[in-house]
Write a protein that holds these residues in place. Structure first.
Motif, PDB file in Angstrom:
ATOM      1  N   ALA A 226       0.635  -1.366   0.043  1.00  0.00           N
ATOM      2  CA  ALA A 226      -0.165  -0.096   0.032  1.00  0.00           C
ATOM      3  C   ALA A 226       0.701   1.489   0.002  1.00  0.00           C
ATOM      4  O   ALA A 226       0.389   2.538  -0.570  1.00  0.00           O
ATOM      5  CB  ALA A 226      -0.852  -0.518   0.967  1.00  0.00           C
ATOM      6  N   SER A 227       2.051   0.721   0.869  1.00  0.00           N
ATOM      7  CA  SER A 227       2.846   2.067   0.709  1.00  0.00           C
ATOM      8  C   SER A 227       3.368   2.914  -0.906  1.00  0.00           C
ATOM      9  O   SER A 227       3.611   3.660  -0.194  1.00  0.00           O
ATOM     10  CB  SER A 227       3.966   2.167   1.494  1.00  0.00           C
ATOM     11  N   GLN A 228       3.751   1.509  -1.464  1.00  0.00           N
ATOM     12  CA  GLN A 228       4.337   2.139  -2.516  1.00  0.00           C
ATOM     13  C   GLN A 228       3.317   2.574  -3.409  1.00  0.00           C
ATOM     14  O   GLN A 228       3.906   3.346  -4.332  1.00  0.00           O
ATOM     15  CB  GLN A 228       4.930   0.475  -3.381  1.00  0.00           C
ATOM     16  N   LEU A 229       1.697   2.309  -3.228  1.00  0.00           N
ATOM     17  CA  LEU A 229       1.060   3.517  -4.081  1.00  0.00           C
ATOM     18  C   LEU A 229       0.918   4.718  -3.565  1.00  0.00           C
ATOM     19  O   LEU A 229       1.402   6.008  -4.193  1.00  0.00           O
ATOM     20  CB  LEU A 229      -0.275   2.878  -3.783  1.00  0.00           C
ATOM     21  N   ILE A 230       0.506   4.617  -2.277  1.00  0.00           N
ATOM     22  CA  ILE A 230       0.574   6.097  -1.384  1.00  0.00           C
ATOM     23  C   ILE A 230       1.910   6.503  -1.549  1.00  0.00           C
ATOM     24  O   ILE A 230       1.626   8.161  -2.376  1.00  0.00           O
ATOM     25  CB  ILE A 230       0.243   5.575  -0.001  1.00  0.00           C
TER      26      ILE A 230
ATOM     27  N   GLY B 116       4.302   6.595  -4.006  1.00  0.00           N
ATOM     28  CA  GLY B 116       5.434   6.855  -4.744  1.00  0.00           C
ATOM     29  C   GLY B 116       4.658   7.837  -5.499  1.00  0.00           C
ATOM     30  O   GLY B 116       4.067   8.910  -5.036  1.00  0.00           O
ATOM     31  N   SER B 117       5.279   8.449  -6.544  1.00  0.00           N
ATOM     32  CA  SER B 117       4.569   9.773  -7.230  1.00  0.00           C
ATOM     33  C   SER B 117       3.751   9.896  -8.713  1.00  0.00           C
ATOM     34  O   SER B 117       3.628  11.312  -8.840  1.00  0.00           O
ATOM     35  CB  SER B 117       5.713   9.969  -7.943  1.00  0.00           C
ATOM     36  N   ASN B 118       3.253   8.582  -8.462  1.00  0.00           N
ATOM     37  CA  ASN B 118       1.677   9.206  -8.942  1.00  0.00           C
ATOM     38  C   ASN B 118       0.726   8.964  -8.933  1.00  0.00           C
ATOM     39  O   ASN B 118      -0.583   9.375  -9.968  1.00  0.00           O
ATOM     40  CB  ASN B 118       1.916   7.311 -10.200  1.00  0.00           C
ATOM     41  N   TYR B 119       0.581   8.712  -7.658  1.00  0.00           N
ATOM     42  CA  TYR B 119      -1.023   9.017  -7.332  1.00  0.00           C
ATOM     43  C   TYR B 119      -1.109  10.041  -5.921  1.00  0.00           C
ATOM     44  O   TYR B 119      -0.066   9.600  -5.321  1.00  0.00           O
ATOM     45  CB  TYR B 119      -1.491   7.510  -7.179  1.00  0.00           C
TER      46      TYR B 119
ATOM     47  N   LEU C 161      -6.964   6.149  -5.019  1.00  0.00           N
ATOM     48  CA  LEU C 161      -6.581   5.851  -3.615  1.00  0.00           C
ATOM     49  C   LEU C 161      -6.809   5.466  -2.366  1.00  0.00           C
ATOM     50  O   LEU C 161      -6.414   5.169  -1.370  1.00  0.00           O
ATOM     51  CB  LEU C 161      -5.632   7.150  -3.781  1.00  0.00           C
ATOM     52  N   ALA C 162      -8.463   6.692  -2.302  1.00  0.00           N
ATOM     53  CA  ALA C 162      -8.775   5.882  -0.860  1.00  0.00           C
ATOM     54  C   ALA C 162      -8.823   4.871  -0.215  1.00  0.00           C
ATOM     55  O   ALA C 162      -8.806   4.699   0.763  1.00  0.00           O
ATOM     56  CB  ALA C 162     -10.373   6.773  -1.185  1.00  0.00           C
ATOM     57  N   GLU C 163      -8.735   4.322  -0.909  1.00  0.00           N
ATOM     58  CA  GLU C 163      -9.512   2.692  -0.645  1.00  0.00           C
ATOM     59  C   GLU C 163      -8.180   1.965   0.156  1.00  0.00           C
ATOM     60  O   GLU C 163      -7.519   1.188   0.814  1.00  0.00           O
ATOM     61  CB  GLU C 163     -10.118   1.909  -1.851  1.00  0.00           C
TER      62      GLU C 163
END
Lengths: 621, 606
Positions: free
Chosen positions: A244-248, A250-253, A454-456
């Motif tokens: 999840a942290s990789q998403l949150i 990261g720079s894309n989202y 991203l909220a989820e």
């Protein structure tokens, strides 16, 4: 003269005869079948474009869950605490679950439920993924990255389908290769084995899939989001926090916090409104969307099988049936769904039929301390008392209640609405409003719909922190969401799984697959044995008899198993613990004559079960 | 003009009584008032043939048959209809070209009482169809030009579909008869069809038959019987009734939407492999055994024939349900074996043959019983073959057997508590719970009869009065079959917004046991209501006058006949009381009246 004619005739006829025999000499290839107007796997699946086309059909199936009349999404909502089936004028909808949810009942209809649709659609997606994976090396690729991207996306589709299937049906058959001849010997594999398999596949897929892609297509962020859910389900909470942290981080989202999109300039609206207008969901400035289904009005007749006839239809499914059976305090018919009258409410909220009826839990209880929460602000959220009596007959007769707000009860307690199950409940207008220009009375037209955002991811990470016993970090993640919605922050001491479930219901209503996620949490409780906030602890041994899913629904929903509570048609609402898992459709079991696909406990046929597979067999040579 | 169910205050046609299209109920005249349509089908059939007499008893015939068909369908539905927001139009054109070519070589020879004949046939056929369909909607600036100007539509789609199939055959036939008393025939065919799997396109079908004219024998002396012929035959023939590309796996192509980096929509293609291939698909084969007797009594006053047959069909072409875990629902395959046995009997008699009054009767009767002998070869733990429950195919039962939960009546007022245990109320259908376990599921399914008639018969009586007046009438009957009658459930539409058939229904004051209450509840289980549909029909009644020769000679006409004919004058059904007991497809529904025809005609031969 006659003799000459005869001879001429004979020569002509003789040569015609020779011609006849020549024409019919049976050449070997005379009987070859030439398919002129359709593709076959041999001539079409040996290019990257062909393989991509197969995966696009898998995406079409994923998107189909959210669209149409009687959308499958509604069945996910109904089998959870956020909604019930509100169709009260016939028998058949999923209300009396003890009676109606059976393996050989109609499991794929807007008038009953879509349990069978999920089974079919996800196994179709598994077929597509297996077809691509098995035929991958028939194609020539521009470079290694292109090959890996296609392989990674196929693995995603297979993992997505199995993730949903094991949380809807429990132990299911695991099919990992393209089946090219009639095979009838399938058996069920244990849920945990499938879970471990898809976790490994998703971990492999993350670096393989392209980091960015077209909107509506699978990319690395989509894979990470699913991996987070799978990590949670497998009990690997640290890994879930990492993915999840990789998403949150990261720079894309990034979570959308400022006004944007088509309604940015409307001062009466707010960022919550902007975020959920269908034309804003796929904009480049929307940094929160991870995966959305794309559906546009101008493409509704693109000729082939994959257009959506009527679009989202969401106002019809989820808005109450407000235009009938509601009287003014002086006993006159109060409401009208006529368009273009002096108070036109149908163009504002649509002609709802109340199929997806929010429970008191999702429409009142979770909003008890809403205060300034944008998601419950007047205008974003509408309660029935925010609507007004608008029937033209009231206007014509000069009735004093015309234009006044609705009331449910007279001072003496008489109800002014004859069917409060179907006709009287609040709803999130900001999420349900989809313009419908092709309908005389709007039902909810074409528009994009969030599948992952991203909220989820924040809420999934918050849940992982909770399972990992770090409530402070969980509260921090929850508060990011609450702060964006201008709601009061949550206190660390209040963080528990029920608060997380409440926050998911507030933020992700009609977006998340609620039954799948609630079942996932029930499985985590059963697997870890950790005791829940209700003081109980659960076990996998009697999951179908005693589980968190059933207890949660009974605790916060006030419909099921209430004696004397019936729809106006006379149907009662019943539910049992074994409904945590849906029945495997009878067609699949009956057609599988050389093997046994297990039925879930509580449904007829479960007595024929055999022990499920506990490992993955080597592929047949 | 006031408002009504059909028109609003301003006189405009309304969409429906509720002004919406809920439950699909819309004004039936919308399509008529707001559509233009051209639907034409032109077919040209031609046959060219040549016959040549060759020396040594040979003859040759060449025949070529061609069918050329053009189908046109142009349809326009205007935006002015309350059902539409935009106008839409379609142009469908299809050309079909089909030819068949026959080469037949015959040979005949007679030596004393021996006669030989020989036939050799070489045959080929080809079917080609080319179709284009163009659709458009949302016309700018207006849709006034309808389907004649599709390019004015802002959304245009085009589709095409081309199909080609080919087939070939050769046949050899050898016949011998001795003194016209003993006859023998042998035939060998090889047929091929392109739709079958790559290894099985062709198959061989032999047959043999013999006949013995008993009445020509010297030992046969009877004044009563003047003709008696015994026939025996055995033959194999094939069935190729499958789709043109049934053995291939088809990828159907479509479109899907993505958005690009600028937020604009891009279309991407999709492939869906909807069918599983089956390269083993082959001809379905029937082995038919037939025993027949032709007779004639009393110098031809009574004539008829009697046939008994026993056919076994294997490699049946069936759609076999697959566990949808595969991602396919079914596949077309050759499986199983069924047998058909039956008798057919026909007799005609000249009852009265006087100068001014003749009366003859013809009667026929047929009976067929079929049975599934084998299915897919899946055995259970006892080695017995498994039935196919999904498709209702049972070993030892006919293919048309009815199997399901049985509706045995209606719950009455005093049974309310029992009904509630099944989730229904008085007025709903009562379903038989065979094992009394309180749950209605597949274990309560029972056999309830047949969809096809148990037997059929027909009777025609012909009378001639005063040499010139003919009168005849025909009766025929299908007996023993059942039809679905789900109309009895009263659920054919929402009661508040659609019209409904006038059928009886249960009410507390009128507690019937055969029709349910209006919009009854099916409860937890799916079931069909079956009714006996046996009937006898008075079908073909003709009265004709043949003009006398003396009158016709004067105007150089060789024959003239004036007649009046009525078809389907009446029908009597033992138990069916709604429209016609014989299914008649009308507008996609098979609950419809059977048409009655009256014809007045004059036949003239010059």
């Amino acid at each position: 003269m006659k003799k000459a004619v005869n001879r001429h005739c004979r020569i002509i006829i003789g040569s015609l005869a020779m011609l006849g025999i020549l024409l019919t000499s049976c050449a070997e290839d005379f009987l070859d079948a030439e398919p002129q107007s359709f593709f076959t796997p041999e001539n079409a699946l040996n290019t990257p474009a062909g393989l991509n086309s197969v995966l696009s059909t898998a995406l079409y199936n994923i998107r189909s869950e959210y669209y149409g009349d009687g959308a499958p999404m509604i069945t996910e909502n109904v089998f959870s605490e956020v909604a019930i089936e509100g169709t009260t004028d016939k028998a058949g909808p999923a209300q009396d679950l003890n009676l109606q949810i059976l393996p050989d009942a109609n499991l794929n209809s807007g008038n009953t439920n879509r349990i069978g649709w999920f089974w079919e659609a996800f196994y179709e997606n598994i077929k597509f993924a297996n077809t691509v994976i098995d035929r991958l090396d028939d194609a020539e690729f521009d470079n290694e990255a292109q090959r890996n991207d296609i392989l990674g996306r196929a693995m995603f589709h297979r993992a997505y389908a199995y993730y949903r299937l094991i949380h809807q049906f429990g132990d299911v058959p695991l099919v990992l290769e393209e089946v090219t001849s009639p095979r009838l010997n399938f058996v069920s594999t244990q849920r945990d084995v499938i879970l471990d398999f898809i976790q490994a596949e998703l971990n492999m897929a993350v670096p393989m899939v392209n980091e960015s892609s077209n909107g509506g297509e699978v990319n690395r962020g989509v894979v990470l989001h699913l991996l987070t859910k799978v990590n949670l389900a497998a009990g690997d909470f640290e890994a879930a926090i990492l993915s999840a942290s990789q998403l949150i981080d990261g720079s894309n989202y990034a979570l959308v916090t400022n006004r944007f999109g088509s309604t940015a300039g409307d001062a009466t609206k707010d960022v919550t409104w902007d975020l959920h207008q269908v034309e804003n969901k796929s904009l480049p400035s929307n940094t929160e969307v991870i995966l959305a289904g794309v559906d546009r009005l101008e493409f509704r007749d693109i000729g082939a099988a994959n257009d959506f006839g009527d679009g989202t239809s969401i106002m019809r499914q989820a808005t109450p049936l407000w235009w009938r059976f509601i009287n003014t305090p002086d006993g006159q018919n109060g409401m009208s769904d006529e368009p273009n009258i002096s108070i036109d409410q149908v163009n504002l909220i649509g002609r709802g039929i109340g199929r997806n009826r929010g429970t008191r839990y999702s429409t009142k209880d979770i909003w008890r301390n809403a205060n300034t929460d944008e998601r419950h602000k007047l205008g974003n959220w509408l309660d029935m008392e925010d609507l007004v009596y608008n029937a033209p007959s009231l206007e014509a007769s000069g009735n004093p209640f015309f234009g006044q707000n609705l009331e449910l009860y007279l001072p003496d307690g008489t109800a002014l609405c004859a069917d409060t199950i179907r006709n009287w409940y609040g709803f999130p207008q900001y999420k349900f409003f989809v313009p419908d220009p092709t309908a005389v009375k709007p039902s909810g037209g074409h528009g994009d719909w969030y599948i992952y955002r991203l909220a989820e991811t924040y809420l999934l990470r918050a849940e992982a922190h909770f399972w990992n016993n770090n409530n402070a970090l969980a509260a921090a993640d929850i508060n990011v969401i609450r702060q964006r919605a201008n709601a009061d922050p949550v206190d660390v001491s209040d963080v528990d799984i029920d608060y997380i479930l409440d926050e998911r219901a507030r933020e992700l209503y009609y977006e998340e697959n609620r039954k799948t996620e609630l079942t996932r949490i029930a499985y985590i409780f059963a697997k870890t044995g950790r005791s829940a906030y209700n003081g109980k602890s659960y076990s996998l041994d009697n999951f179908s008899q005693d589980n968190f899913w059933y207890d949660r629904i009974m605790e916060v929903t006030d419909f099921y198993n209430v004696p004397g509570l019936r729809t106006v048609f006379g149907v009662a609402f019943t539910m049992s613990p074994y409904h945590v898992l849906w029945p495997v459709p009878a067609g699949a079991i009956n057609a599988n004559t050389q093997g046994v696909i297990n039925q879930n406990q509580g449904y007829p046929g479960a007595e024929n079960n055999i022990p499920p597979l506990t490992s993955i067999p080597e592929p047949e040579g | 003009m006031g408002s009504s169910v059909e028109f609003d205050d301003a006189g405009n046609i309304r969409l429906s009584p509720q002004d919406d299209n809920g439950a699909g109920a819309v004004n039936a005249f919308l399509r008529r008032d707001f559509s233009d349509r051209v639907e034409l089908d032109h077919a040209f059939n031609s046959r060219v043939y040549a016959k040549i007499k060759l020396p040594l008893g040979f003859s040759y015939e060449l025949g070529y048959v061609n069918r050329l068909e053009f189908r046109e369908y142009y349809d326009f539905y205007s935006e002015r209809s309350p059902e539409n927001l935009v106008g839409s139009a379609v142009r469908d054109n299809r050309k079909i070209n089909e030819w068949q070519l026959d080469n037949i070589l015959r040979w005949n020879k007679s030596i004393d009482k021996h006669a030989f004949d020989f036939t050799f046939l070489l045959y080929a056929e080809k079917f080609q169809s080319y179709g284009t369909s163009a659709r458009a909607n949302t016309f700018e600036p207006s849709d006034a030009l309808g389907f004649s100007s599709l390019e004015r539509g802002t959304i245009q789609t085009v589709e095409s579909e081309d199909v080609t199939t080919t087939g070939d055959a050769y046949m050899t036939r050898f016949g011998y008869n001795y003194d016209s008393r003993y006859l023998l025939n042998f035939v060998m065919r090889r047929d091929g069809f392109s739709a079958f799997g790559a290894n099985n396109k062709r198959a061989y079908f032999p047959s043999a038959s013999g006949a013995w004219v008993v009445s020509e024998e010297k030992f046969f002396k009877s004044n009563f019987v003047n003709f008696l012929k015994l026939r025996l035959s055995y033959g194999e023939n094939g069935n190729r009734n499958i789709g043109e590309f049934a053995s291939l796996s088809q990828l159907s192509a479509g479109n899907f939407l993505n958005t690009n980096a600028n937020g604009q929509v891009v279309q991407v293609p999709t492939f869906n492999n909807t069918t599983q291939e089956n390269t083993d698909l082959r001809w379905e084969r029937t082995k038919a055994f037939n025993l027949g007797l032709d007779f004639s009594f009393l110098k031809g006053r009574i004539e008829g024939s009697f046939d008994a047959y026993s056919n076994v069909t294997d490699d049946l072409i069936v759609t076999r349900q697959l566990p949808n875990v595969i991602g396919f629902d079914n596949v077309i395959a050759n499986l199983g074996e069924i047998q058909n046995q039956g008798i057919e009997f026909a007799v005609s008699s000249q009852n009265i043959a006087k100068e001014k009054f003749q009366w003859s009767t013809a009667f026929n009767f047929s009976l067929n019983r079929n049975k599934i002998n084998e299915l897919y070869g899946d055995l259970d733990e006892n080695g017995n073959e498994l039935d196919d429950l999904e498709n209702e195919r049972f070993i030892g039962e006919p293919t048309d057997v009815i199997w399901g939960r049985e509706a045995v009546g209606i719950w009455q007022l005093d049974e309310a508590a029992e009904a509630a245990a099944f989730g229904v109320s008085p007025g709903d259908f009562k379903i038989r719970d065979v094992n009394n376990d309180g749950v209605l599921d597949i274990q309560d399914n029972v056999f309830q009869g047949n969809r096809l008639p148990l037997y059929r018969w027909g009777l025609t009586n012909s009378f001639t009065f005063f040499k010139n007046i003919d009168f005849s009438f025909e009766l025929y009957s299908n007996w023993g079959q059942k039809r679905e009658f789900n109309l009895a459930k009263g659920r054919a539409g929402f009661i508040d917004r659609t019209n409904f058939w006038q059928i009886p229904y249960w009410t507390p004051e009128n507690p019937r046991n055969d029709y349910a209450r209006l919009f009854s509840n099916d409860g937890s289980s799916t079931f069909n209501v079956w009714r006996d549909a046996s009937f006898v029909r008075l079908s073909n009644v003709t009265l004709a006058y043949r003009f006398p020769q003396k009158m016709l000679e004067k105007v150089s006409i060789s024959n003239a006949r004036l007649y009046v004919n009525a078809r389907n004058l009446g029908v009597w059904a033992r138990n069916w009381d709604f429209f016609d007991p014989e299914p008649a497809a009308l507008l996609g529904s098979d609950i419809a009246p059977m048409v009655r025809f009256f014809t007045l005609g004059l036949d003239i031969t010059l």
